[in-house]
Design an enzyme around this catalytic site. Structure first.
Site, PDB file in Angstrom:
ATOM      1  N   SER A  89      58.277 -33.030  37.249  1.00 53.61           N
ATOM      2  CA  SER A  89      57.903 -33.284  35.993  1.00 53.61           C
ATOM      3  C   SER A  89      58.347 -31.926  35.283  1.00 53.61           C
ATOM      4  CB  SER A  89      56.489 -33.273  35.844  1.00 53.61           C
ATOM      5  OG  SER A  89      56.063 -34.410  36.611  1.00 53.61           O
TER       6      SER A  89
HETATM    7  N1  SAH Z   1      54.266 -34.203  41.662  1.00 48.93           N
HETATM    8  C1  SAH Z   1      55.842 -34.435  41.716  1.00 48.93           C
HETATM    9  C2  SAH Z   1      56.533 -35.243  40.977  1.00 48.93           C
HETATM   10  C3  SAH Z   1      56.794 -36.652  41.466  1.00 48.93           C
HETATM   11  S1  SAH Z   1      57.540 -37.999  40.586  1.00 48.93           S
HETATM   12  C4  SAH Z   1      56.474 -32.910  41.777  1.00 48.93           C
HETATM   13  O1  SAH Z   1      55.734 -31.882  41.517  1.00 48.93           O
HETATM   14  O2  SAH Z   1      57.756 -32.896  42.122  1.00 48.93           O
HETATM   15  C5  SAH Z   1      56.348 -39.092  41.358  1.00 48.93           C
HETATM   16  C6  SAH Z   1      56.319 -39.399  42.857  1.00 48.93           C
HETATM   17  O3  SAH Z   1      55.217 -40.497  43.027  1.00 48.93           O
HETATM   18  C7  SAH Z   1      57.583 -39.737  43.456  1.00 48.93           C
HETATM   19  O4  SAH Z   1      57.906 -39.028  44.604  1.00 48.93           O
HETATM   20  C8  SAH Z   1      57.187 -41.231  44.110  1.00 48.93           C
HETATM   21  O5  SAH Z   1      57.992 -41.420  45.269  1.00 48.93           O
HETATM   22  C9  SAH Z   1      55.603 -41.134  44.402  1.00 48.93           C
HETATM   23  N2  SAH Z   1      55.153 -42.384  44.406  1.00 48.93           N
HETATM   24  C10 SAH Z   1      55.356 -43.346  43.513  1.00 48.93           C
HETATM   25  N3  SAH Z   1      54.446 -44.485  43.859  1.00 48.93           N
HETATM   26  C11 SAH Z   1      53.622 -43.846  44.982  1.00 48.93           C
HETATM   27  C12 SAH Z   1      52.387 -44.486  45.667  1.00 48.93           C
HETATM   28  N4  SAH Z   1      52.069 -45.828  45.438  1.00 48.93           N
HETATM   29  N5  SAH Z   1      51.840 -43.602  46.418  1.00 48.93           N
HETATM   30  C13 SAH Z   1      52.057 -42.464  46.566  1.00 48.93           C
HETATM   31  N6  SAH Z   1      53.248 -42.004  45.964  1.00 48.93           N
HETATM   32  C14 SAH Z   1      53.939 -42.844  45.128  1.00 48.93           C
END
Ligand code: SAH
Length: 225
Positions: A74
């Site tokens: 993000s």
């Molecule tokens: N917090 C992260 C941002 C990740 S983007 C950081 O600091 O880098 C959102 C993430 O959510 C992605 O990696 C995606 O694979 C994950 N995601 C999407 N659907 C999900 C689900 N149902 N359960 C767990 N993770 C999920």
């Protein structure tokens, strides 16, 4: 001329700490994030070590960055805002859904007692676990799995933070909030998402407010739905 050369040298030699200082001041503080602990921790956390090597030079810029598998780390301001909205405290146990790079988990880990974080893409879960271990964040536990179900074995949580957007906040997650706990999440379909804060009152009632329009990767439907 000399000044231009000096400025050029300064930029070429810009250590990450100076970039972080500017990131916090110009992107996060300037937009109204005031929690001194959140600002201090974001000044310390090496965001450039959480992005793919070829994007390191952009790690402190005012935008999200792709980290593979359709995921993004993000925008720094959004990390600061969501962390502040969670109102983290030293004794808290927090659940994060969407580990991604592990950056948000690392920020939280320096503000609370323990972070439990769930990632649905196995490769991302593994890479984040290794990275957090190498960089020395012992109070983060990464699990590969479906965030819609939360983490029943470790519930209840003082805080729950989602970094992928579900169409609607999953009831299982609200159920895993402790009394007085807060959930911070993007909610809604792509193109029409809002950042929402849910607070569980002592009587079990949920107070909800919308904070801002946001753009997050959608949460993938997991087996629990
Ligand atoms: N917090 C992260 C941002 C990740 S983007 C950081 O600091 O880098 C959102 C993430 O959510 C992605 O990696 C995606 O694979 C994950 N995601 C999407 N659907 C999900 C689900 N149902 N359960 C767990 N993770 C999920």
């Amino acid at each position: 001329m000399l000044a231009a050369i000096a400025a050029g040298l300064l930029i070429a030699d810009d250590p990450p700490a100076a970039q972080r200082e500017r990131m916090v001041r110009d992107q996060i503080e300037a937009r109204g994030v005031r929690n001194a602990d959140v600002l201090r921790i974001m000044r310390l956390t090496p965001r450039h070590l959480f992005v793919p090597e070829e994007l390191r030079s952009m790690a402190y810029s005012d935008r999200p960055l792709p980290i593979g598998h359709g995921a993004t780390i993000s925008q720094p301001y959004i990390v600061g805002l969501m962390t502040e909205l969670l109102e983290p405290a030293k004794q808290h146990r927090v659940l994060e859904v969407g580990t991604g790079s592990g950056y948000q988990a690392a920020v939280l880990a320096q503000l609370v007692r323990h972070v439990y974080t769930i990632e649905i893409v196995p490769e991302l879960a593994r890479a984040a676990r290794d990275r957090l271990h190498q960089l020395g964040y012992p109070n983060v536990t990464v699990r590969e799995g479906d965030g819609y179900k939360g983490w029943q074995e470790q519930a209840p949580f003082d805080g729950i933070l989602l970094t992928a957007a579900p169409p609607a906040i999953p009831p299982a997650l609200v159920a895993q909030l402790s009394s007085g706990g807060r959930l911070v999440a993007p909610e809604g379909p792509a193109g029409n998402q809002e950042l929402v804060v849910l607070e569980k009152k002592a009587d079990g009632k949920i107070r909800r407010r919308s904070v801002a329009p946001v753009m997050f990767v959608p949460m993938r439907p997991g087996s629990a739905r």
